[in-house]
Structure formats: structure tokens, C-alpha cells
Design a protein around this motif. Structure first.
Motif, PDB file in Angstrom:
ATOM      1  N   PHE A 258       9.788  11.210  -4.008  1.00  0.00           N
ATOM      2  CA  PHE A 258      10.625  11.284  -5.208  1.00  0.00           C
ATOM      3  C   PHE A 258      12.070  10.870  -4.943  1.00  0.00           C
ATOM      4  O   PHE A 258      12.951  11.170  -5.738  1.00  0.00           O
ATOM      5  N   HIS A 259      12.292  10.184  -3.845  1.00  0.00           N
ATOM      6  CA  HIS A 259      13.623   9.664  -3.570  1.00  0.00           C
ATOM      7  C   HIS A 259      13.934   8.522  -4.550  1.00  0.00           C
ATOM      8  O   HIS A 259      13.061   7.681  -4.826  1.00  0.00           O
ATOM      9  N   PRO A 260      15.150   8.448  -5.092  1.00  0.00           N
ATOM     10  CA  PRO A 260      15.478   7.409  -6.084  1.00  0.00           C
ATOM     11  C   PRO A 260      15.248   5.993  -5.580  1.00  0.00           C
ATOM     12  O   PRO A 260      14.755   5.137  -6.327  1.00  0.00           O
ATOM     13  N   PHE A 261      15.580   5.720  -4.311  1.00  0.00           N
ATOM     14  CA  PHE A 261      15.385   4.374  -3.771  1.00  0.00           C
ATOM     15  C   PHE A 261      13.907   4.023  -3.678  1.00  0.00           C
ATOM     16  O   PHE A 261      13.500   2.892  -3.992  1.00  0.00           O
ATOM     17  N   PHE A 262      13.079   5.000  -3.271  1.00  0.00           N
ATOM     18  CA  PHE A 262      11.640   4.761  -3.215  1.00  0.00           C
ATOM     19  C   PHE A 262      11.081   4.490  -4.608  1.00  0.00           C
ATOM     20  O   PHE A 262      10.267   3.571  -4.794  1.00  0.00           O
ATOM     21  N   LEU A 263      11.501   5.272  -5.582  1.00  0.00           N
ATOM     22  CA  LEU A 263      11.019   5.071  -6.951  1.00  0.00           C
ATOM     23  C   LEU A 263      11.459   3.724  -7.503  1.00  0.00           C
ATOM     24  O   LEU A 263      10.709   3.073  -8.243  1.00  0.00           O
ATOM     25  N   TRP A 264      12.677   3.293  -7.140  1.00  0.00           N
ATOM     26  CA  TRP A 264      13.156   1.987  -7.597  1.00  0.00           C
ATOM     27  C   TRP A 264      12.318   0.859  -6.990  1.00  0.00           C
ATOM     28  O   TRP A 264      11.934  -0.084  -7.687  1.00  0.00           O
ATOM     29  N   MET A 265      12.010   0.965  -5.690  1.00  0.00           N
ATOM     30  CA  MET A 265      11.177  -0.055  -5.040  1.00  0.00           C
ATOM     31  C   MET A 265       9.761  -0.042  -5.604  1.00  0.00           C
ATOM     32  O   MET A 265       9.140  -1.095  -5.786  1.00  0.00           O
ATOM     33  N   LYS A 266       9.249   1.149  -5.878  1.00  0.00           N
ATOM     34  CA  LYS A 266       7.902   1.272  -6.436  1.00  0.00           C
ATOM     35  C   LYS A 266       7.812   0.593  -7.799  1.00  0.00           C
ATOM     36  O   LYS A 266       6.809  -0.047  -8.131  1.00  0.00           O
TER      37      LYS A 266
ATOM     38  N   TYR B 121       0.833  -1.206   0.000  1.00  0.00           N
ATOM     39  CA  TYR B 121       0.000   0.000   0.000  1.00  0.00           C
ATOM     40  C   TYR B 121       0.872   1.262   0.000  1.00  0.00           C
ATOM     41  O   TYR B 121       0.602   2.215  -0.752  1.00  0.00           O
ATOM     42  N   PHE B 122       1.896   1.252   0.826  1.00  0.00           N
ATOM     43  CA  PHE B 122       2.772   2.410   0.934  1.00  0.00           C
ATOM     44  C   PHE B 122       3.472   2.712  -0.394  1.00  0.00           C
ATOM     45  O   PHE B 122       3.482   3.857  -0.863  1.00  0.00           O
ATOM     46  N   LEU B 123       4.045   1.678  -1.014  1.00  0.00           N
ATOM     47  CA  LEU B 123       4.795   1.895  -2.259  1.00  0.00           C
ATOM     48  C   LEU B 123       3.888   2.296  -3.411  1.00  0.00           C
ATOM     49  O   LEU B 123       4.288   3.087  -4.274  1.00  0.00           O
TER      50      LEU B 123
END
Length: 312
Positions: free
Chosen positions: A115-123, A107-109
Motif C-alpha cells: 500500500f505504499h503510494p509509489f508502488f500503487l502508482w507503478m501498479k 508479475y510483482f506489480l
């Protein structure tokens, strides 16, 4: 405990069990039918189905333990039966918590806006990684539950329930300490996925606050689909967190009560409270999931039509 009290507690346990089985079986059935129809399954449906299966198993183990404790207490004088039940309770408990944590992370992702690169990669990677993550949770839960089988004394509960002789008291105290240590460590391990779910919930709140501020600058007073998705996901996660706290405390009562005499009532009450989490959380998930909510409304409408025909 009187027979009337036992009957009332067993009826309550059966009612909670039935509610949980219906809710979780409904989730699994709807998603499996959709899987067969479209020949593929969405990541969210795979998580929900896995969670439903783990909770059906958990409900069966808790109810079985409750009924054996009341109806056949002598079964627990044999260590083999005790080890089997404790192992599967620990296994299904960890599976249920880890799968619920996977749902919180998903749900979170999928909903949060960062817009952090690591978050976008996990998403971007989360959909393809879900099957491997769920399999990893299964393997980890099996491995983590093994100490229950390896280090459990055969006559531990027998020692607790009987008046101990002097020459056995020291031996039983050692066994009780070992059993308590194992149970406490295994319970504490579930705090790790709980913490991850809590962090996901807090980050969802942060994402919602940022999104709300942006929307107020663009169109004050409006409520877009992203806001609705945030609120829906937060309801699902917070319901799990609150129910987990109640379940965790009840689980501690049910397990630690074996270390004290005359605690049958405390154990049963603890197990009754423990049944609430896997039973009621499925209802929250059905209400907050559009596909499941629509399917449940169709089922209720068909049941209503059948009842009307019978009354005519």
C-alpha cells in the motif's frame, strides 16, 4: 576432440535448440494469433512474445557459434565474422535477460499487495508503460553491445589457436587483456537486471507471507486465487533466476575459454549449458500461464487424435 565426440555434442546442441525453438515459437504464435483475433494484446502477452523472439534469436546465435567452432574453425581467424557473431550474441543475451526482468517486475506489480503510494502508482501505470519499457530495453541492449564491434582485434582467436612467435606474444597478450576486459564488463552488466528480478522475487515472498497471515485470520486453511497467483508468479521468477545462474556461468566459460589454448571442448560444453536456459525456461512459462497451458493441451490432444487415426 574426436569426431564421435563432436557428433554427440552437436546432436545434444541440436536437441536443445529444437526444444527451445518449439517452446518459444509456440509462445509467440499463440499470443500473435490471440492479438490478431482480438485486435489488441495484453501487457503480459507482449512481454512473453518479446521474450520468445529474443530467445529464438539467442538460440540461433549460440547454435551457429557452436557449429562454426566445430565444423569451420578457420572462420574465426577473420575478425569480421567473429565480431558479427559476438555482437549478436551479446545483443540477444542482454535482450533476453532484460525482457525476463520486465516479466518479473510485471508479475510483482500485478500480484503483490503493498500500500505504499509509489508502488500503487507503478501498479496503475505499468500497463501503459510496458511498450516503452520494452523499446527502452532494445535501445539499451543495442547501445551496450557496441563495444564488442569497436574494440575487438581481427586476429585474436587466430593468435590463441596458433603457437605464437616471440615478437607477436606481447601484442597478443595485450589483445587478450582488452578482449577479456570487454567481455567481463558486458557480463557484469547483466547482473543488474538479475538483481532486479531477485528483489522482485523476495518482495513477492514478503507479499505472500503477509497475505497468508491475513487469510489465516479470516479463514484458516483456505487457499484463495491471490495465493495461487503468488505461487505461480514465484515459480516463474525462481525458474528464471536459477537458469540464469547456470547460463551466466556457462557464458563465462564459453567466452573466457578463448583466452587459453586447446579449449574447444570447454567452449562447446559451455555453449551446451548456455542453451538450457532459453530452451527450458519457455516450458516453465507455458506451464505457469493459463492461456498457454490450455493451448498446449489442445495441441497435444489434436496430435494424439491424428496419431490414433493413422494407427487405425
Amino acid at each position: 576432440m574426436s569426431s564421435e565426440g563432436q557428433s554427440i555434442l552437436m546432436l545434444i546442441a541440436a536437441g536443445e535448440f529444437s526444444l527451445g525453438i518449439l517452446g518459444n515459437a509456440f509462445i509467440g504464435l499463440v499470443n500473435c494469433v490471440d492479438w490478431i483475433k482480438h485486435k489488441k494484446i495484453a501487457s503480459i502477452d507482449l512481454i512473453l512474445t518479446s521474450l520468445a523472439i529474443s530467445r529464438i534469436s539467442l538460440l540461433c546465435i549460440i547454435l551457429l557459434d557452436c557449429y562454426i567452432l566445430v565444423l569451420y574453425p578457420d572462420v574465426y581467424t577473420g575478425g569480421k565474422q567473429m565480431r558479427i557473431i559476438d555482437y549478436f550474441w551479446t545483443l540477444t543475451n542482454h535482450l533476453s535477460v532484460w525482457f525476463a526482468t520486465c516479466l518479473s517486475i510485471f508479475y510483482f506489480l500485478k500480484i503483490a499487495n503493498f500500500f505504499h503510494p509509489f508502488f500503487l502508482w507503478m501498479k496503475w501505470r505499468i500497463d501503459s508503460a510496458i511498450p516503452r519499457i520494452l523499446l527502452g530495453c532494445l535501445v539499451f541492449s543495442v547501445f551496450i553491445s557496441l563495444p564488442v564491434i569497436n574494440n575487438l582485434d581481427d586476429d585474436f582467436r587466430h593468435c590463441v589457436k596458433m603457437k605464437l612467435k616471440t615478437n607477436l606474444s606481447r601484442r597478443c597478450r595485450v589483445h587478450k587483456a582488452q578482449h577479456a576486459s570487454i567481455k567481463i564488463r558486458l557480463n557484469l552488466l547483466t547482473l543488474l537486471p538479475f538483481s532486479v528480478s531477485l528483489i522482485s522475487f523476495l518482495l513477492l515472498i514478503l507479499s505472500l507471507c503477509r497475505h497468508t497471515r491475513r487469510m489465516q485470520l479470516r479463514a484458516p486453511g483456505s487457499r484463495d486465487p491471490s495465493t495461487e497467483a503468488h505461487v505461480s508468479a514465484m515459480k516463474a521468477v525462481i525458474s528464471f533466476l536459477l537458469l540464469f545462474i547456470a547460463y551466466y556461468l556457462a557464458y563465462l566459460v564459453a567466452t573466457s575459454s578463448y583466452f587459453m589454448p586447446e579449449t574447444e571442448l570447454a567452449v562447446i560444453v559451455g555453449e551446451l549449458i548456455a542453451l538450457i536456459c532459453p530452451s527450458s525456461h519457455s516450458l516453465f512459462l507455458i506451464l505457469e500461464n493459463k492461456k498457454l497451458r490450455q493451448a498446449s493441451l489442445r495441441v497435444l490432444w489434436k496430435v494424439k487424435c491424428i496419431l490414433r487415426r493413422r494407427n487405425c
